[in-house]
Design an enzyme around this catalytic site. Sequence first.
Site, PDB file in Angstrom:
ATOM      1  N   CYS A  12       0.832  -1.199   0.000  1.00 38.93           N
ATOM      2  CA  CYS A  12       0.000   0.000   0.000  1.00 38.93           C
ATOM      3  C   CYS A  12       0.868   1.250   0.000  1.00 38.93           C
ATOM      4  CB  CYS A  12      -0.899   0.041   1.239  1.00 38.93           C
ATOM      5  SG  CYS A  12      -1.961  -1.397   1.425  1.00 38.93           S
ATOM      6  N   GLY A  40      -0.017   0.027  -5.118  1.00 38.91           N
ATOM      7  CA  GLY A  40      -1.302  -0.645  -4.960  1.00 38.91           C
ATOM      8  C   GLY A  40      -2.264  -0.216  -6.047  1.00 38.91           C
ATOM      9  N   ASN A 120      -0.110   1.446   5.865  1.00 37.09           N
ATOM     10  CA  ASN A 120       0.734   0.622   5.011  1.00 37.09           C
ATOM     11  C   ASN A 120       1.472  -0.364   5.892  1.00 37.09           C
ATOM     12  OD1 ASN A 120       2.451  -0.447   3.055  1.00 37.09           O
ATOM     13  ND2 ASN A 120       3.920   1.232   3.231  1.00 37.09           N
ATOM     14  N   GLY A 121       1.260  -1.665   5.647  1.00 43.25           N
ATOM     15  CA  GLY A 121       1.926  -2.696   6.431  1.00 43.25           C
ATOM     16  C   GLY A 121       0.933  -3.769   6.842  1.00 43.25           C
ATOM     17  N   TYR A 260      12.528  -3.971  -5.110  1.00 39.71           N
ATOM     18  CA  TYR A 260      11.423  -4.062  -6.055  1.00 39.71           C
ATOM     19  C   TYR A 260      10.329  -3.023  -5.892  1.00 39.71           C
ATOM     20  CZ  TYR A 260       7.285  -6.174  -8.327  1.00 39.71           C
ATOM     21  OH  TYR A 260       6.170  -6.398  -9.082  1.00 39.71           O
TER      22      TYR A 260
END
Length: 465
Positions: A12, A40, A120-121, A260
């Site tokens: 995210c 996302g 996020n996570g 990435y």
Amino acid sequence: MDQQGDSLRHHCGVVGVHSANPDNIPEKLFYGLFALQHRGQESAGICYRKEIPEDGTGRFVTYKDLGMVSTVLSRYLEKPHPSTLGIGHVRYSTRGGNRLENAQPLAASCNKGSAAIAHNGNISNASALNARLSMDGSIFQSTSDTELILHMIARSRQPDFKSALIETLGELEGAFSMVMLHEDQLIAIRDPWGFRPLYIGFSDTITAVASETCALDILKIRDFREVKPGEILYIDSSGVKSETFAPRIEPKRCVFELIYFARPDSLVFEESVHLTRKAMGAALAMDESAEADLVMPVPDSGNSAALGYAEQSGLPFEQGLTRNHYAGRSFILPTTSQRELAVRMKLHPVREVVRGKRIILVDDSLVRGTTSRILISLMREAGAKEVHLRLSAPEIKFPCYYGIDIPTRKELISNSLSPDGIAAHIGADSVKFLKISRLMECLKDGEGYCYACFTGNYPVQPREV
């Protein structure tokens, strides 16, 4: 890599903006989220404080839907929406699935006031917290672990929002880089291990928080810093107040942000993403034994590493694969012919570059091997003499519990096959991975990263293992 079964799914991205004066905050959130679209693609949303000039107050307005930022939020480019603060989110579902009720931000009113959150996570002890809250009578509207945080704040016996928030954060385990709204405050939070990146930036009129610096760049913000692990920032009309909510520990940043996930033009964990990936490619070349004619990336995720590989090896760099950027996301398809067609739609060799050549093909990582097998078959079809696949990450052998959708150990190809076995399985002449020791040499602080997906040594042991 693509989404055809050979990639790690994105997690995210979050953005938060506070303005000293009423501004078109939704528009700024749109552009920030657009810059983070790579993090996302399943849903997008914003929550902002709509000003009510008559009495000087405001109320939260939330809008979110499944889809890309340009589709979901372009309505906010049509006319101004005066506001002083707001948060936004783009999501790939790592927990809970791709359902509208799981789209963020999540907003609620409770005994601690009106609040909204974008996260996020992954909360690695989410199942235990969910069970406890359910036993106490909580009713959940989503299956996202983010909703747990709002429930815990609301149910806290602490007398005010701030105290309840600090208490809640003390019970969370795992990865959480978050932006929140509470009444007229923007709040930024990063977990004590610093798994996920988070930056705060300043201009003359606004303060912005974002997962990556590319989102600050699009807002023309050049003065920024990393939100520290274990730090909480309160941002309002009086400025920015910083507090530490957890004891200082050794950070364990997610190394896959640099391998990435992050955009090459971003600064993440105080590292240039592009230059770090180049260094990873160069490190791969240091241990090379195969003879080849040229180096090619799998676009776009292999571009920077392939450049580093080519510079280190002295081999020519060629863009021998063309990526169709209009192909969209390719989902896991049921038949071999459909999967091959999906790869052909997205990636296709340049025959004049490939024909008769011994090729070093550089990509970021290998998960199941599905796409790589099809891709190498296409290279052979285009006339490649040899194809040597090189990965700028070590072998992935363990799942992630901190915000990346890594499959189960059984699905990970490196758990069932050696590099030579993988080469035979996907049709490559050879396959080699970056050594963990080499990877650590590419980083400013090699000890300060999480390598659990390679080693199984989890910084925070998940309750669900």
